[in-house]
Write a protein that holds these residues in place. Structure first.
Motif, PDB file in Angstrom:
ATOM      1  N   LYS A  34      -0.552   8.333 -13.058  1.00  0.00           N
ATOM      2  CA  LYS A  34      -0.897   7.253 -12.130  1.00  0.00           C
ATOM      3  C   LYS A  34      -2.406   7.200 -11.957  1.00  0.00           C
ATOM      4  CE  LYS A  34       3.321   6.598  -9.814  1.00  0.00           C
ATOM      5  NZ  LYS A  34       3.826   5.429  -9.199  1.00  0.00           N
ATOM      6  N   THR A  35      -2.877   6.062 -11.518  1.00  0.00           N
ATOM      7  CA  THR A  35      -4.281   5.874 -11.180  1.00  0.00           C
ATOM      8  C   THR A  35      -4.337   5.316  -9.762  1.00  0.00           C
ATOM      9  OG1 THR A  35      -6.365   4.873 -11.877  1.00  0.00           O
ATOM     10  CG2 THR A  35      -4.405   3.559 -12.187  1.00  0.00           C
ATOM     11  N   ARG A  36      -5.361   5.679  -9.015  1.00  0.00           N
ATOM     12  CA  ARG A  36      -5.471   5.296  -7.604  1.00  0.00           C
ATOM     13  C   ARG A  36      -6.485   4.167  -7.439  1.00  0.00           C
ATOM     14  NH1 ARG A  36      -4.911  10.083  -3.556  1.00  0.00           N
ATOM     15  NH2 ARG A  36      -2.767   9.533  -3.971  1.00  0.00           N
ATOM     16  N   LEU A  37      -6.045   3.085  -6.793  1.00  0.00           N
ATOM     17  CA  LEU A  37      -6.919   1.959  -6.490  1.00  0.00           C
ATOM     18  C   LEU A  37      -7.154   1.904  -4.989  1.00  0.00           C
ATOM     19  CD1 LEU A  37      -5.144  -0.760  -8.653  1.00  0.00           C
ATOM     20  CD2 LEU A  37      -7.198   0.516  -9.245  1.00  0.00           C
ATOM     21  N   GLU A  38      -8.388   1.649  -4.607  1.00  0.00           N
ATOM     22  CA  GLU A  38      -8.720   1.566  -3.177  1.00  0.00           C
ATOM     23  C   GLU A  38      -9.103   0.129  -2.832  1.00  0.00           C
ATOM     24  OE1 GLU A  38     -11.050   4.238   0.027  1.00  0.00           O
ATOM     25  OE2 GLU A  38     -12.190   3.750  -1.771  1.00  0.00           O
ATOM     26  N   TYR A  39      -8.528  -0.363  -1.733  1.00  0.00           N
ATOM     27  CA  TYR A  39      -8.840  -1.684  -1.208  1.00  0.00           C
ATOM     28  C   TYR A  39      -9.628  -1.489   0.082  1.00  0.00           C
ATOM     29  CZ  TYR A  39      -5.513  -3.528  -4.553  1.00  0.00           C
ATOM     30  OH  TYR A  39      -4.862  -3.869  -5.710  1.00  0.00           O
ATOM     31  N   GLY A  43      -6.922   0.486   2.180  1.00  0.00           N
ATOM     32  CA  GLY A  43      -5.592   0.581   1.588  1.00  0.00           C
ATOM     33  C   GLY A  43      -5.660   1.270   0.241  1.00  0.00           C
ATOM     34  N   ILE A  44      -4.623   2.034  -0.085  1.00  0.00           N
ATOM     35  CA  ILE A  44      -4.550   2.754  -1.345  1.00  0.00           C
ATOM     36  C   ILE A  44      -3.258   2.383  -2.072  1.00  0.00           C
ATOM     37  CG2 ILE A  44      -4.391   5.058  -2.410  1.00  0.00           C
ATOM     38  CD1 ILE A  44      -7.118   4.576  -1.145  1.00  0.00           C
ATOM     39  N   VAL A  45      -3.395   2.088  -3.359  1.00  0.00           N
ATOM     40  CA  VAL A  45      -2.231   1.821  -4.206  1.00  0.00           C
ATOM     41  C   VAL A  45      -2.304   2.773  -5.398  1.00  0.00           C
ATOM     42  CG1 VAL A  45      -1.070   0.122  -5.660  1.00  0.00           C
ATOM     43  CG2 VAL A  45      -2.144  -0.604  -3.537  1.00  0.00           C
ATOM     44  N   ASP A  46      -1.224   3.509  -5.631  1.00  0.00           N
ATOM     45  CA  ASP A  46      -1.122   4.379  -6.801  1.00  0.00           C
ATOM     46  C   ASP A  46      -0.311   3.616  -7.847  1.00  0.00           C
ATOM     47  OD1 ASP A  46      -2.488   6.292  -5.392  1.00  0.00           O
ATOM     48  OD2 ASP A  46      -0.744   7.542  -4.973  1.00  0.00           O
ATOM     49  N   PRO A  92      -2.567  12.791  -0.104  1.00  0.00           N
ATOM     50  CA  PRO A  92      -1.740  13.603  -1.016  1.00  0.00           C
ATOM     51  C   PRO A  92      -2.199  13.415  -2.456  1.00  0.00           C
ATOM     52  CG  PRO A  92      -0.348  12.476   0.572  1.00  0.00           C
ATOM     53  CD  PRO A  92      -1.749  11.953   0.767  1.00  0.00           C
ATOM     54  N   PRO A  93      -2.015  14.448  -3.280  1.00  0.00           N
ATOM     55  CA  PRO A  93      -2.496  14.368  -4.666  1.00  0.00           C
ATOM     56  C   PRO A  93      -1.832  13.234  -5.444  1.00  0.00           C
ATOM     57  CG  PRO A  93      -1.334  16.443  -4.261  1.00  0.00           C
ATOM     58  CD  PRO A  93      -1.356  15.697  -2.985  1.00  0.00           C
ATOM     59  N   LEU A  94      -2.549  12.758  -6.415  1.00  0.00           N
ATOM     60  CA  LEU A  94      -2.093  11.680  -7.275  1.00  0.00           C
ATOM     61  C   LEU A  94      -1.067  12.222  -8.263  1.00  0.00           C
ATOM     62  CD1 LEU A  94      -2.698   8.690  -7.916  1.00  0.00           C
ATOM     63  CD2 LEU A  94      -4.468   9.494  -9.470  1.00  0.00           C
ATOM     64  N   PHE A 147       0.829  -1.202   0.000  1.00  0.00           N
ATOM     65  CA  PHE A 147       0.000   0.000   0.000  1.00  0.00           C
ATOM     66  C   PHE A 147       0.865   1.254   0.000  1.00  0.00           C
ATOM     67  CE2 PHE A 147      -2.876  -3.014   2.334  1.00  0.00           C
ATOM     68  CZ  PHE A 147      -3.790  -3.157   1.307  1.00  0.00           C
ATOM     69  N   ASP A 148       0.444   2.235  -0.812  1.00  0.00           N
ATOM     70  CA  ASP A 148       1.106   3.535  -0.805  1.00  0.00           C
ATOM     71  C   ASP A 148       0.596   4.385   0.351  1.00  0.00           C
ATOM     72  OD1 ASP A 148       2.802   3.378  -3.206  1.00  0.00           O
ATOM     73  OD2 ASP A 148       0.881   3.203  -4.264  1.00  0.00           O
ATOM     74  N   PHE A 149      -0.696   4.248   0.636  1.00  0.00           N
ATOM     75  CA  PHE A 149      -1.331   4.982   1.722  1.00  0.00           C
ATOM     76  C   PHE A 149      -2.361   4.087   2.389  1.00  0.00           C
ATOM     77  CE2 PHE A 149      -0.400   8.204  -1.538  1.00  0.00           C
ATOM     78  CZ  PHE A 149       0.412   9.053  -0.814  1.00  0.00           C
ATOM     79  N   VAL A 150      -2.691   4.416   3.612  1.00  0.00           N
ATOM     80  CA  VAL A 150      -3.793   3.793   4.330  1.00  0.00           C
ATOM     81  C   VAL A 150      -4.599   4.941   4.928  1.00  0.00           C
ATOM     82  CG1 VAL A 150      -4.414   2.303   6.266  1.00  0.00           C
ATOM     83  CG2 VAL A 150      -2.456   1.726   4.853  1.00  0.00           C
ATOM     84  N   HIS A 151      -5.914   4.840   4.863  1.00  0.00           N
ATOM     85  CA  HIS A 151      -6.748   5.855   5.519  1.00  0.00           C
ATOM     86  C   HIS A 151      -7.862   5.170   6.292  1.00  0.00           C
ATOM     87  CE1 HIS A 151     -10.306   5.801   2.827  1.00  0.00           C
ATOM     88  NE2 HIS A 151      -9.430   5.540   1.865  1.00  0.00           N
ATOM     89  N   CYS A 152      -8.339   5.849   7.338  1.00  0.00           N
ATOM     90  CA  CYS A 152      -9.393   5.284   8.178  1.00  0.00           C
ATOM     91  C   CYS A 152     -10.763   5.618   7.593  1.00  0.00           C
ATOM     92  CB  CYS A 152      -9.265   5.784   9.617  1.00  0.00           C
ATOM     93  SG  CYS A 152      -9.562   7.546   9.830  1.00  0.00           S
ATOM     94  N   VAL A 153     -11.802   5.050   8.179  1.00  0.00           N
ATOM     95  CA  VAL A 153     -13.164   5.252   7.682  1.00  0.00           C
ATOM     96  C   VAL A 153     -13.633   6.698   7.829  1.00  0.00           C
ATOM     97  CG1 VAL A 153     -13.847   2.855   8.042  1.00  0.00           C
ATOM     98  CG2 VAL A 153     -14.236   4.514   9.852  1.00  0.00           C
ATOM     99  N   GLU A 154     -12.963   7.451   8.679  1.00  0.00           N
ATOM    100  CA  GLU A 154     -13.355   8.849   8.887  1.00  0.00           C
ATOM    101  C   GLU A 154     -12.899   9.750   7.748  1.00  0.00           C
ATOM    102  OE1 GLU A 154     -15.267   9.689  11.515  1.00  0.00           O
ATOM    103  OE2 GLU A 154     -15.206   7.577  12.094  1.00  0.00           O
TER     104      GLU A 154
END
Length: 120
Positions: A99-104, A113-116, A93-95, A79-86
């Motif tokens: 690149k394209t952003r995928l959310e798990y 989880g976020i993968v760019d 951070p901007p893409l 994962f490039d980033f992780v964010h909570c439900v809030e």
């Protein structure tokens, strides 16, 4: 300390903690004794660890810093980033260009989880 906290600190799966009789709650002194004088099963478990895949990982929200321990799944990418439900992906951070952003979703009880990835 809970059994889950002890499993995280000992870096063992919850199933192993239950199977070997770690109580649902234990004092810090009891944990310190267990860690200082590990039983044979814990010594063997530590010896068998290859270190390739951690038993527990700390997931930290890139926006607010909320942290949660979770057992990594085999299907997880890096994962490039992780964010909570809030928070949402728009608060990350901007893409980067190209690149394209995928959310798990639901990688834990409160995290995504976020993968760019590079655009194909």
């Amino acid at each position: 300390m809970t059994r889950r906290d002890a499993a995280i600190a000992l870096d063992i799966p919850m199933e192993m903690a239950k199977r070997h009789g770690i109580p649902a709650r234990m004092s810090e002194a009891e944990f310190a004794e267990l860690n200082a004088n590990p039983p044979a099963w814990l010594i063997q478990s530590r010896a068998n660890r290859t270190g390739k895949r951690p038993v527990w990982v700390q997931l930290t929200c890139a926006v607010c810093g909320f942290t949660e321990a979770e057992r990594p799944k085999k299907w997880w990418p890096e994962f490039d980033f992780v964010h909570c439900v809030e928070h949402g992906p728009a608060q990350l951070p901007p893409l980067d260009a190209g690149k394209t952003r995928l959310e798990y979703p639901d990688i834990s009880t409160r995290m995504y989880g976020i993968v760019d990835e590079d655009k194909a």
